[in-house]
Design a protein around this motif. Structure first.
Motif, PDB file in Angstrom:
ATOM      1  N   HIS A   1       0.845  -1.195   0.000  1.00 35.66           N
ATOM      2  CA  HIS A   1       0.000   0.000   0.000  1.00 35.66           C
ATOM      3  C   HIS A   1       0.878   1.243   0.000  1.00 35.66           C
ATOM      4  O   HIS A   1       1.960   1.258   0.589  1.00 35.66           O
ATOM      5  CB  HIS A   1      -0.916   0.003   1.235  1.00 35.66           C
ATOM      6  CG  HIS A   1      -1.856  -1.162   1.296  1.00 35.66           C
ATOM      7  ND1 HIS A   1      -3.086  -1.160   0.674  1.00 35.66           N
ATOM      8  CD2 HIS A   1      -1.738  -2.376   1.921  1.00 35.66           C
ATOM      9  CE1 HIS A   1      -3.689  -2.310   0.901  1.00 35.66           C
ATOM     10  NE2 HIS A   1      -2.899  -3.066   1.654  1.00 35.66           N
ATOM     11  N   CYS A   2       0.387   2.281  -0.646  1.00 33.65           N
ATOM     12  CA  CYS A   2       1.125   3.549  -0.685  1.00 33.65           C
ATOM     13  C   CYS A   2       1.118   4.181   0.704  1.00 33.65           C
ATOM     14  O   CYS A   2       0.111   4.154   1.419  1.00 33.65           O
ATOM     15  CB  CYS A   2       0.466   4.492  -1.697  1.00 33.65           C
ATOM     16  SG  CYS A   2       1.263   6.118  -1.834  1.00 33.65           S
TER      17      CYS A   2
ATOM     18  N   ASN B   1      -1.561   7.781   2.735  1.00 34.90           N
ATOM     19  CA  ASN B   1      -2.968   7.492   3.005  1.00 34.90           C
ATOM     20  C   ASN B   1      -3.480   6.313   2.182  1.00 34.90           C
ATOM     21  O   ASN B   1      -4.660   6.256   1.830  1.00 34.90           O
ATOM     22  CB  ASN B   1      -3.817   8.744   2.731  1.00 34.90           C
ATOM     23  CG  ASN B   1      -5.189   8.659   3.343  1.00 34.90           C
ATOM     24  OD1 ASN B   1      -5.407   8.001   4.381  1.00 34.90           O
ATOM     25  ND2 ASN B   1      -6.164   9.313   2.711  1.00 34.90           N
ATOM     26  N   GLN B   2      -2.582   5.387   1.872  1.00 34.76           N
ATOM     27  CA  GLN B   2      -2.910   4.207   1.068  1.00 34.76           C
ATOM     28  C   GLN B   2      -3.532   4.588  -0.281  1.00 34.76           C
ATOM     29  O   GLN B   2      -4.317   3.833  -0.859  1.00 34.76           O
ATOM     30  CB  GLN B   2      -3.857   3.272   1.834  1.00 34.76           C
ATOM     31  CG  GLN B   2      -3.301   2.765   3.147  1.00 34.76           C
ATOM     32  CD  GLN B   2      -4.202   1.755   3.818  1.00 34.76           C
ATOM     33  OE1 GLN B   2      -4.995   1.075   3.168  1.00 34.76           O
ATOM     34  NE2 GLN B   2      -4.087   1.639   5.147  1.00 34.76           N
ATOM     35  N   ASN B   3      -3.172   5.756  -0.749  1.00 39.67           N
ATOM     36  CA  ASN B   3      -3.681   6.256  -2.026  1.00 39.67           C
ATOM     37  C   ASN B   3      -2.634   5.970  -3.109  1.00 39.67           C
ATOM     38  O   ASN B   3      -1.592   6.634  -3.181  1.00 39.67           O
ATOM     39  CB  ASN B   3      -3.977   7.758  -1.936  1.00 39.67           C
ATOM     40  CG  ASN B   3      -4.698   8.274  -3.162  1.00 39.67           C
ATOM     41  OD1 ASN B   3      -4.721   7.643  -4.211  1.00 39.67           O
ATOM     42  ND2 ASN B   3      -5.287   9.464  -3.028  1.00 39.67           N
TER      43      ASN B   3
ATOM     44  N   ASP C   1      -2.747   6.579  -6.200  1.00 37.41           N
ATOM     45  CA  ASP C   1      -2.584   7.683  -7.146  1.00 37.41           C
ATOM     46  C   ASP C   1      -1.506   8.661  -6.690  1.00 37.41           C
ATOM     47  O   ASP C   1      -0.782   9.237  -7.521  1.00 37.41           O
ATOM     48  CB  ASP C   1      -3.908   8.429  -7.309  1.00 37.41           C
ATOM     49  CG  ASP C   1      -4.962   7.587  -8.023  1.00 37.41           C
ATOM     50  OD1 ASP C   1      -4.567   6.657  -8.759  1.00 37.41           O
ATOM     51  OD2 ASP C   1      -6.163   7.860  -7.832  1.00 37.41           O
ATOM     52  N   ALA C   2      -1.383   8.846  -5.387  1.00 39.89           N
ATOM     53  CA  ALA C   2      -0.361   9.758  -4.870  1.00 39.89           C
ATOM     54  C   ALA C   2       1.033   9.242  -5.176  1.00 39.89           C
ATOM     55  O   ALA C   2       1.910   9.986  -5.629  1.00 39.89           O
ATOM     56  CB  ALA C   2      -0.546   9.949  -3.366  1.00 39.89           C
TER      57      ALA C   2
ATOM     58  N   GLN D   1      -2.259  14.209   1.329  1.00 39.35           N
ATOM     59  CA  GLN D   1      -2.458  12.794   1.620  1.00 39.35           C
ATOM     60  C   GLN D   1      -1.633  12.344   2.829  1.00 39.35           C
ATOM     61  O   GLN D   1      -2.074  11.485   3.601  1.00 39.35           O
ATOM     62  CB  GLN D   1      -2.087  11.951   0.390  1.00 39.35           C
ATOM     63  CG  GLN D   1      -3.018  12.145  -0.785  1.00 39.35           C
ATOM     64  CD  GLN D   1      -4.455  11.785  -0.445  1.00 39.35           C
ATOM     65  OE1 GLN D   1      -4.754  10.695   0.049  1.00 39.35           O
ATOM     66  NE2 GLN D   1      -5.375  12.724  -0.704  1.00 39.35           N
TER      67      GLN D   1
ATOM     68  N   ARG E   1      -3.339  13.149   6.065  1.00 39.51           N
ATOM     69  CA  ARG E   1      -4.472  12.286   6.346  1.00 39.51           C
ATOM     70  C   ARG E   1      -4.069  10.859   6.702  1.00 39.51           C
ATOM     71  O   ARG E   1      -4.945  10.028   6.996  1.00 39.51           O
ATOM     72  CB  ARG E   1      -5.418  12.249   5.146  1.00 39.51           C
ATOM     73  CG  ARG E   1      -6.044  13.598   4.810  1.00 39.51           C
ATOM     74  CD  ARG E   1      -7.014  13.469   3.644  1.00 39.51           C
ATOM     75  NE  ARG E   1      -7.657  14.743   3.323  1.00 39.51           N
ATOM     76  CZ  ARG E   1      -8.591  14.890   2.395  1.00 39.51           C
ATOM     77  NH1 ARG E   1      -8.999  13.827   1.693  1.00 39.51           N
ATOM     78  NH2 ARG E   1      -9.134  16.075   2.157  1.00 39.51           N
ATOM     79  N   THR E   2      -2.803  10.582   6.659  1.00 35.88           N
ATOM     80  CA  THR E   2      -2.333   9.230   6.949  1.00 35.88           C
ATOM     81  C   THR E   2      -2.326   8.999   8.457  1.00 35.88           C
ATOM     82  O   THR E   2      -1.710   9.767   9.221  1.00 35.88           O
ATOM     83  CB  THR E   2      -0.921   9.020   6.386  1.00 35.88           C
ATOM     84  OG1 THR E   2      -0.936   9.279   4.977  1.00 35.88           O
ATOM     85  CG2 THR E   2      -0.441   7.597   6.624  1.00 35.88           C
TER      86      THR E   2
END
Length: 230
Positions: free
Chosen positions: A58-59, A62-64, A66-67, A129, A132-133
């Motif tokens: 996971h990224c 924030n597990q996004n 796209d980021a 992001q 928000r993590t």
């Protein structure tokens, strides 16, 4: 360069001094931009993904995904772009056509300005992001240093690319000394010089004179013989 420049460079074919080239502000900014892009790219690729007790990564932002993808894209394309424009800067003085030099400067202005904006978006996106993590999403604070490095050097990249944009605009504003080039050279053709009227290659016009008879003409008729009368 004898003080004569065209869009920030000297005459076409002028000798390039590597030391002077390395000390130019544009070269320094280009190298810094290359380093910043490398840090952004390497930080996310190496430590930008973590797993949570599973094989799936996971990224860290924030597990996004796209980021992380956006950051990798900015870093990789930034590396390639810096390498390309570095070579263009080094070969710029060898470009003989004024139009080609102008096109190169305009491409640099457009790309540098656009990339400054994209790095601004990258900085805002990654910072948002990351804020928000949740801490529980990063066991043992895994990947935190890489995330902070990507955000920090994205910000530095905004400054360096903005500086490159300003430098490119300054070179464009310098314009060119039109006495360095002929009209044909501006169009990309080989320069030609017209023949002067008194040169050997000049086209001469021949004048024809009307034939005039000589002032004295000969009478070819034989004289008539007269018999004397006794």
């Amino acid at each position: 360069m004898d003080g004569v420049v065209s869009f920030g460079a000297g005459r076409a074919g002028a000798t390039i001094d590597p030391i002077a080239f390395a000390k130019q502000p544009t070269t320094i900014l280009r190298v810094l931009s290359w380093i910043f892009s490398l840090v952004v790219f390497a930080s996310i690729v190496n430590e930008g993904y973590v797993n949570f007790g599973s094989e799936r990564l996971h990224c860290v932002f924030n597990q996004n995904a796209d980021a992380c993808n956006y950051g990798v894209f900015m870093g990789l394309v930034g590396l390639l772009a810096c390498s390309f424009f570095f070579l263009l800067d080094y070969k710029f003085s060898s470009i003989s056509s004024v139009k080609d030099r102008k096109k190169a400067i305009m491409v640099e202005i457009g790309f540098s300005g656009f990339w400054t904006f994209l790095y601004f978006v990258s900085f805002c996106f990654l910072a948002n992001q990351w804020s928000r993590t949740a801490s529980e999403d990063l066991p043992l604070n895994q990947g935190a240093d890489a995330a902070r490095a990507a955000i920090t050097f994205s910000f530095f990249s905004i400054i360096s690319w903005a500086g490159l944009t300003v430098r490119a605009v300054q070179k464009y504003m310098l314009g060119t000394d039109m006495t360095l080039f002929t009209t044909e050279h501006m169009d990309g053709g080989a320069p030609t010089q017209p023949y002067p009227s008194n040169s050997p290659g000049a086209v001469t016009t021949e004048t024809t004179e009307t034939y005039q008879s000589p002032p004295f003409t000969e009478n070819n008729a034989a004289p008539t013989y007269q018999v004397p009368i006794y």
